[in-house]
Design a protein around this motif. Sequence first.
Motif, PDB file in Angstrom:
ATOM      1  N   GLN A  89       1.145  -0.988  -0.011  1.00  0.00           N
ATOM      2  CA  GLN A  89      -0.116   0.190  -0.096  1.00  0.00           C
ATOM      3  C   GLN A  89       0.886   1.355   0.499  1.00  0.00           C
ATOM      4  O   GLN A  89       2.391   1.057   0.356  1.00  0.00           O
ATOM      5  CB  GLN A  89      -0.850  -0.162   0.943  1.00  0.00           C
ATOM      6  N   GLU A  90       0.332   2.237  -0.243  1.00  0.00           N
ATOM      7  CA  GLU A  90       0.914   3.598  -0.315  1.00  0.00           C
ATOM      8  C   GLU A  90       1.564   3.820   1.017  1.00  0.00           C
ATOM      9  O   GLU A  90       2.967   4.015   1.311  1.00  0.00           O
ATOM     10  CB  GLU A  90       0.297   4.935  -0.550  1.00  0.00           C
ATOM     11  N   LYS A  91       1.164   3.803   2.049  1.00  0.00           N
ATOM     12  CA  LYS A  91       1.639   3.734   3.252  1.00  0.00           C
ATOM     13  C   LYS A  91       1.446   2.632   4.073  1.00  0.00           C
ATOM     14  O   LYS A  91      -0.066   1.570   4.285  1.00  0.00           O
ATOM     15  CB  LYS A  91       1.017   5.271   4.201  1.00  0.00           C
ATOM     16  N   PRO A  92       2.202   2.122   5.129  1.00  0.00           N
ATOM     17  CA  PRO A  92       1.773   1.500   6.233  1.00  0.00           C
ATOM     18  C   PRO A  92       0.636   1.467   6.974  1.00  0.00           C
ATOM     19  O   PRO A  92       0.375   2.626   7.202  1.00  0.00           O
ATOM     20  CB  PRO A  92       3.164   1.353   7.217  1.00  0.00           C
ATOM     21  N   ASP A  93      -0.501   0.405   7.465  1.00  0.00           N
ATOM     22  CA  ASP A  93      -1.206   0.360   8.360  1.00  0.00           C
ATOM     23  C   ASP A  93      -0.998   1.050   9.128  1.00  0.00           C
ATOM     24  O   ASP A  93       0.589   0.724  10.217  1.00  0.00           O
ATOM     25  CB  ASP A  93      -1.970  -0.932   8.429  1.00  0.00           C
ATOM     26  N   PRO A  94      -1.483   1.700   9.428  1.00  0.00           N
ATOM     27  CA  PRO A  94      -0.928   3.500  11.400  1.00  0.00           C
ATOM     28  C   PRO A  94      -1.017   1.984  12.822  1.00  0.00           C
ATOM     29  O   PRO A  94      -0.199   2.036  13.556  1.00  0.00           O
ATOM     30  CB  PRO A  94      -2.416   3.662  11.606  1.00  0.00           C
ATOM     31  N   GLU A  95      -2.176   0.642  12.702  1.00  0.00           N
ATOM     32  CA  GLU A  95      -1.866  -0.273  13.542  1.00  0.00           C
ATOM     33  C   GLU A  95      -0.281  -1.137  13.233  1.00  0.00           C
ATOM     34  O   GLU A  95       0.493  -0.679  14.643  1.00  0.00           O
ATOM     35  CB  GLU A  95      -2.178  -1.491  13.667  1.00  0.00           C
ATOM     36  N   ASP A  96      -0.065  -0.973  12.613  1.00  0.00           N
ATOM     37  CA  ASP A  96       1.717  -1.800  12.726  1.00  0.00           C
ATOM     38  C   ASP A  96       2.724  -0.243  13.121  1.00  0.00           C
ATOM     39  O   ASP A  96       3.170  -1.778  13.623  1.00  0.00           O
ATOM     40  CB  ASP A  96       1.264  -2.120  10.666  1.00  0.00           C
ATOM     41  N   VAL A  97       2.416  -0.016  12.552  1.00  0.00           N
ATOM     42  CA  VAL A  97       3.045   1.409  12.578  1.00  0.00           C
ATOM     43  C   VAL A  97       3.309   1.602  14.242  1.00  0.00           C
ATOM     44  O   VAL A  97       4.560   1.505  15.452  1.00  0.00           O
ATOM     45  CB  VAL A  97       3.876   3.196  12.022  1.00  0.00           C
ATOM     46  N   ARG A  98       2.093   1.299  15.146  1.00  0.00           N
ATOM     47  CA  ARG A  98       1.588   1.785  16.113  1.00  0.00           C
ATOM     48  C   ARG A  98       2.689   0.308  16.905  1.00  0.00           C
ATOM     49  O   ARG A  98       3.452   0.745  17.900  1.00  0.00           O
ATOM     50  CB  ARG A  98       0.826   1.654  16.569  1.00  0.00           C
ATOM     51  N   LEU A  99       2.611  -0.685  16.408  1.00  0.00           N
ATOM     52  CA  LEU A  99       3.224  -1.822  16.864  1.00  0.00           C
ATOM     53  C   LEU A  99       4.691  -1.782  17.001  1.00  0.00           C
ATOM     54  O   LEU A  99       5.186  -2.216  18.066  1.00  0.00           O
ATOM     55  CB  LEU A  99       2.643  -3.092  16.273  1.00  0.00           C
ATOM     56  N   VAL A 100       5.399  -1.448  15.922  1.00  0.00           N
ATOM     57  CA  VAL A 100       6.756  -1.551  15.744  1.00  0.00           C
ATOM     58  C   VAL A 100       7.270   0.103  16.456  1.00  0.00           C
ATOM     59  O   VAL A 100       8.251  -0.662  17.039  1.00  0.00           O
ATOM     60  CB  VAL A 100       7.042  -1.239  14.367  1.00  0.00           C
ATOM     61  N   GLU A 101       6.884   0.627  16.635  1.00  0.00           N
ATOM     62  CA  GLU A 101       6.887   2.179  17.543  1.00  0.00           C
ATOM     63  C   GLU A 101       7.609   1.227  18.947  1.00  0.00           C
ATOM     64  O   GLU A 101       8.692   1.652  19.644  1.00  0.00           O
ATOM     65  CB  GLU A 101       6.276   3.637  17.417  1.00  0.00           C
ATOM     66  N   GLU A 102       5.984   0.713  20.098  1.00  0.00           N
ATOM     67  CA  GLU A 102       6.536  -0.412  20.757  1.00  0.00           C
ATOM     68  C   GLU A 102       7.293  -0.750  20.755  1.00  0.00           C
ATOM     69  O   GLU A 102       8.191  -0.672  22.045  1.00  0.00           O
ATOM     70  CB  GLU A 102       5.126  -0.795  21.376  1.00  0.00           C
ATOM     71  N   ALA A 103       7.529  -1.592  19.944  1.00  0.00           N
ATOM     72  CA  ALA A 103       8.733  -2.433  19.715  1.00  0.00           C
ATOM     73  C   ALA A 103      10.157  -1.852  20.079  1.00  0.00           C
ATOM     74  O   ALA A 103      10.421  -1.927  20.814  1.00  0.00           O
ATOM     75  CB  ALA A 103       8.997  -3.591  18.233  1.00  0.00           C
TER      76      ALA A 103
END
Length: 191
Positions: A89-103
């Motif tokens: 997709q053009e932009k990553p899913d915000p939920e995935d981004v949130r989880l990655v930021e948490e990690a």
Amino acid sequence: MIETNLAPLAHSRMNETQRGLIIVTTGPGKGKTTAAMGTALRAVGQGLRVLMLQFLKGSWHYGELDAVKAFGDNFVMRQMGRGFVKVGQEKPDPEDVRLVEEAWGEAVREIASERWDLVILDEINYAITYHMLDAQLVIDFLKSKPEAVHVILTGRNAHPGIVELADTVTEMREVKHAYQKGILAQRGIEY
Ligand code: ATP
Ligand code: MG
């Protein structure tokens, strides 16, 4: 008879002072995560304490999650994702981004805590490639990490800046993979 001595290949000199290395396993061939776990096994055997944070993983139950329980607090593994990532997709899913930021937050805290001799950031290279995590942020933190801590970063397409910063970089080359013959993921080999 052919005699081989592999010791000089590993190290011509041994060093008892722990100098934290930045190690990258990348490339399209199989073996990146399992190579990191092999290093972890070696480290635990030497009395080092190992933490493995799995970015993006979460839905599959990997054998290693149960295996490391045998090592108690000396080898800890945590899944920080949900096991799949929507890409393309053009932009990553915000939920995935949130989880990655948490990690990533967890990675920073744990590395800085100096409780671990080796920290493995599994699949972090994917998170960077898919723009869920800023490469420069990772590079700047790794430059300022506690000296003695070893860090392994796995995943395809390692960012050039991370490759440049790393001390040891290995690229897995795909010669062939059973998947191409239609053989599905095998328990104990793939998960
Ligand atoms: P492993 O966890 O087995 O060391 P890896 O970390 O190198 O593999 P990843 O890119 O993280 O590989 O992919 C994870 C999954 O995809 C694993 O189940 C692995 O076997 C499989 N895989 C790895 N490389 C390939 C490939 N070239 N073709 C198909 N499947 C692959
Ligand atoms: Mg992997």
